[in-house]
Design an enzyme around this catalytic site. Structure first.
Site: not given
Lengths: 597, 215
Positions: A82, A144-145, A194, A504
């Site tokens: 993602e 969940f999620q 959903k 750096m």
């Protein structure tokens, strides 16, 4: 990790994917009727003119993907992660000026977008993030999620919205588009439960419109413009500091016209790079921590700074006590909150940079009498050129590699970069002539940004050459997107300036931590040319000066993603350098100076 | 170490004459100006929708504004709510807080209220009940009300400005205070003045401050 297709919630999805996509409609005017909330989301995307989406599938976002199944006007680009999706969408927005769109599922899908959303927020990039969410009756239950995506993204979005109704979700997305694009651009997010995207609706979304209460200024107050014009006319040591806002406002032509008509030297911030042609005699290059010595001398000693579309980041100002302390500051910005946030504006001009530059042009009575100042600026340019030592034997100098690619590629090449020393060398040694060609993570400093950004930029502008400069540490973070570049057969050249370190950090450790190189050396990085080949891309290893020309030629000639693993001098550092929070005019030209300032 | 660039070293360069303070404001190099913090009462009209309070409080915490109190409630227009926010900041801090607040999409207007605006706070104090007559006398004196009285505790309510409430709490201390809850300020502009400036604040000049900023 975001794939929840085998989870208990997956069985809510009634429709199973067909083996093949249905036939495309014969009649172009045929429009699929809206049947679900997800269709309304897709309809809003079409209304906004979206042609590419970047994302990763997952359980909670499945209804929206399903609605895209038979959609032929938009191309969904599946990314490996993602974070790759959000950076690609961000770059898409930067090079086109229109919002890029990324999609992810709930929970880990949404949280993996967070870095890229924060990045877009810092750089005022137009970006839409669409995230799946668990059904509303499960929200708050640690389902969940499930993640509180609205809560997590509130501080890093210009606007975010938890969709609550299938009849309104299309308008929610349209509003997000309008707000991402109008006024000061920025990221917006719509969280899509959903049970909002799956149920039936036939409500068409409206056109993108901002709320009534959102009224960004366009033209600046005429009286204020007139006062500012007088101050600029009276200046003896004027400069223009062009920030990213000039590019966002498509005001480069107006900037050039104004600067040349009134003979005022122009320097850019890092996000403003490309707003003014660096080959123009009035160009004073780039300012800030690793900007040119001549820009930082001029920025400190000017008596009148026309600052346009900049937020005076601390990487630009250094210590505010010594930033342009003799100057009247004329600050043009579309966001009132930027006025006097970091540097007090003596003459604030609220408005769109393009419109305000036109207003200023009309209001100017005389050009500043600044011959002596321009001569002084030229003296500084002669005294403090960007330069580096280049012994003909090994190892390779990164600056040389940047210069050679610059020479071999057209002026309108889009250059993306990750974050680190390689980014600074690319910034310093590329010759910038056009806006929307420098794509990097300015404000947030996100390592791994450059390569997925190149994917987004190439898909947005397939006719342009695209080159990504990455460091070995930076490229490691998102190199899995090679799978996407190969699948899409994108003609991108990725140049890894490989010093086997997060350079750096190593430079700062050497300069400010007595050389204690804690966790900054990466002698275990893979051979990136071989990594490229493993993905099906072309890989080149570059170690000698006498290979540079032919490697560049071969990499640019290859029609697809090519990775050049350039093994550079591991001890090379970035100079000039203004130490963090330092005085801009006391930039160090080498390590020796760090003890003096 | 390589990367030696040409050019005169730091000690040989031209220097500016002026200076700014840490707020980025140009100052007289001989006498540095320092902004003292002061108390400001901000009134914000916002869309009455879920998440607005979190957005506002999140803005204040992440930008490190020193917030004293924040109250929120509905208005005559059911779609709008009014927030009263008290902050203690320097003048540039107050200006920045107002502008950042105005940037939030659900925020319709923001205004700093004058010193003569009507500002009230409610406190509920639960004290030990051994001396009910004395507690009652003090409650009367401050125009308060007894909400609950039992053999061991008395709970009273006082409404007023900060000074009055502080004084009342001081007076109750002699009985032993068991618990206190304060609401923070609710405030409205006085008289005909509108508390909310519904027009967006577009015109901005260097010296444009609301009257209350001129102190």
């Amino acid at each position: 990790m975001s794939d929840s297709a085998q989870t208990p919630h997956a069985d809510e999805v009634e429709r199973e994917a067909a083996d093949e996509r249905p036939d495309e409609p014969d009649d172009e005017s045929h429009v699929e009727p809206i049947e679900t909330g997800a269709d309304a989301v897709v309809s809003a995307l079409k209304n906004a003119g979206v042609d590419h989406l970047f994302g990763v599938q997952g359980g909670a976002i499945m209804p929206v993907y399903d609605a895209l199944y038979s959609e032929s006007d938009m191309t969904h680009v599946t990314m490996a992660h993602e974070q790759g999706a959000v950076h690609a969408a961000d770059a898409y927005g930067i090079v086109t000026g229109d919002p890029g769109v990324c999609m992810a599922t709930s929970g880990p899908g949404a949280t993996n977008l967070v870095t890229g959303i924060a990045d877009a927020s810092m750089d005022s990039d137009p970006l839409i993030a669409l995230t799946g969410q668990v059904p509303t009756d499960l929200v708050g239950n640690d389902a969940f999620q499930e993640t509180d995506t609205i809560g997590v993204t509130q501080p890093i979005t210009k606007y975010n919205r938890f969709a609550t109704s299938p009849d309104e979700v299309g308008d929610d997305v349209s509003t997000a588009f309008a707000l991402a694009d109008e006024g000061r651009q920025g990221p917006t997010l719509v969280d899509l439960p959903k049970d909002v995207t799956q149920p039936e609706t036939d409500v068409e979304p409206g056109k993108p419109e901002t709320p009534d209460t959102y009224n960004p200024p366009e033209k600046a107050d005429a009286e204020a413009v007139s006062e500012a014009a007088d101050v600029i006319s009276d200046a003896e040591k004027p400069i223009i500091l062009a920030g990213g806002g000039v590019i966002k406002a498509n005001a480069s032509d107006e900037l050039r016209a104004f600067a040349t008509e009134y003979d005022i030297p122009v320097m850019t911030t890092m996000p403003g790079t490309g707003a003014f042609d660096q080959t123009h005699e009035l160009s004073m290059g780039i300012a800030g921590m690793h900007g040119t010595g001549y820009a930082n001398m001029a920025i400190t000693l000017t008596d009148c700074m026309l600052a346009i579309g900049t937020r005076f980041d601390d990487r630009l100002t250094g210590d505010v006590k010594t930033f342009a302390p003799d100057a009247d500051i004329v600050h043009v910005d579309i966001d009132p909150a930027e006025i006097s946030k970091n540097i007090e504006a003596d003459y604030p001009l609220l408005g769109d940079a393009k419109a305000v530059l036109d207003q200023l042009s009309d209001a100017m009575t005389d050009a500043p009498d600044a011959d002596a100042w321009r001569e002084q600026c030229q003296t500084w340019k002669d005294e403090y050129p960007l330069d580096y030592e280049m012994p003909e034997d090994r190892p390779l100098k990164p600056q040389y590699i940047v210069e050679q690619f610059d020479e071999a590629m057209p002026d309108d090449t889009i250059v993306t970069a990750g974050v680190g020393q390689h980014q600074m060398w690319a910034w310093q040694y590329w010759t910038w002539t056009e806006p929307r060609t420098w794509v990097t993570s300015h404000g947030l400093g996100t390592m791994g940004y450059g390569f997925p950004a190149a994917i987004g930029a190439k898909l947005a502008k397939p006719d342009k050459e695209v080159i990504a400069f990455e460091g070995d540490g930076s490229f490691l973070m998102t190199s899995q997107e090679l799978s996407v570049a190969v699948r899409e057969n994108l003609d991108i050249t990725i140049v890894v300036l490989n010093n086997e370190a997060v350079g750096m950090v190593r430079q700062w450790q050497d300069g400010f931590y007595e050389g204690r190189r804690m966790a900054s050396e990466y002698p275990w990085v893979p051979e990136f040319d071989k990594l490229a080949e493993a993905y099906g891309a072309r890989g080149f290893r570059l170690e000698d000066y006498d290979e540079v020309e032919e490697t560049i030629e071969a990499a640019l000639e290859y029609d697809g993603p090519a990775v050049v693993d350039a093994i550079i001098d591991p001890e090379e550092n970035v100079y000039p350098m203004v130490p963090s929070g330092g005085d801009n005019s006391l930039f160090a030209l080498s390590e020796d100076h760090l003890d003096e300032i | 170490m390589t990367g030696k660039l040409p050019g005169p070293g730091p000690g040989e360069r031209m220097r500016p004459e002026g200076r700014r303070n840490e707020d980025g404001i140009r100052i007289d190099p001989e006498a540095e100006a320092k902004h003292e913090p002061r108390r400001a009462v901000l009134s914000a009209l916002v869309e009455h929708e879920p998440g607005v309070l979190a957005e506002v409080s999140g803005l204040f915490s992440r930008r490190q504004f020193n917030i004293e109190s924040l109250t929120v409630g509905t208005t005559v227009d059911e779609s709008r709510a009014r927030m009263t926010i008290v902050i203690e900041e320097t003048r540039p801090g107050i200006q920045q807080a107002k502008k950042q607040l105005r940037k939030l999409i659900p925020v319709v207007s923001v205004r700093e209220l004058d010193h003569d605006s009507i500002q009230r706070e409610l406190v509920i104090v639960k004290v030990n009940g051994e001396e009910p007559d004395k507690v009652h006398a003090i409650t009367e004196m401050y125009g308060g009300e007894t909400l609950d009285a039992g053999p061991r505790t008395i709970t009273v309510e006082i409404t007023g400005n900060e000074q009055k409430i502080d004084d009342a709490i001081d007076a109750y201390k002699q009985f032993g205070i068991r618990e206190i809850v304060r609401t923070g300020y609710a405030a409205l502009a006085r008289g005909e003045q509108q508390t909310a400036e519904v027009e967006p604040e577009v015109k901005l000049t260097a010296d444009s401050q609301t009257p209350a900023d001129d102190d």
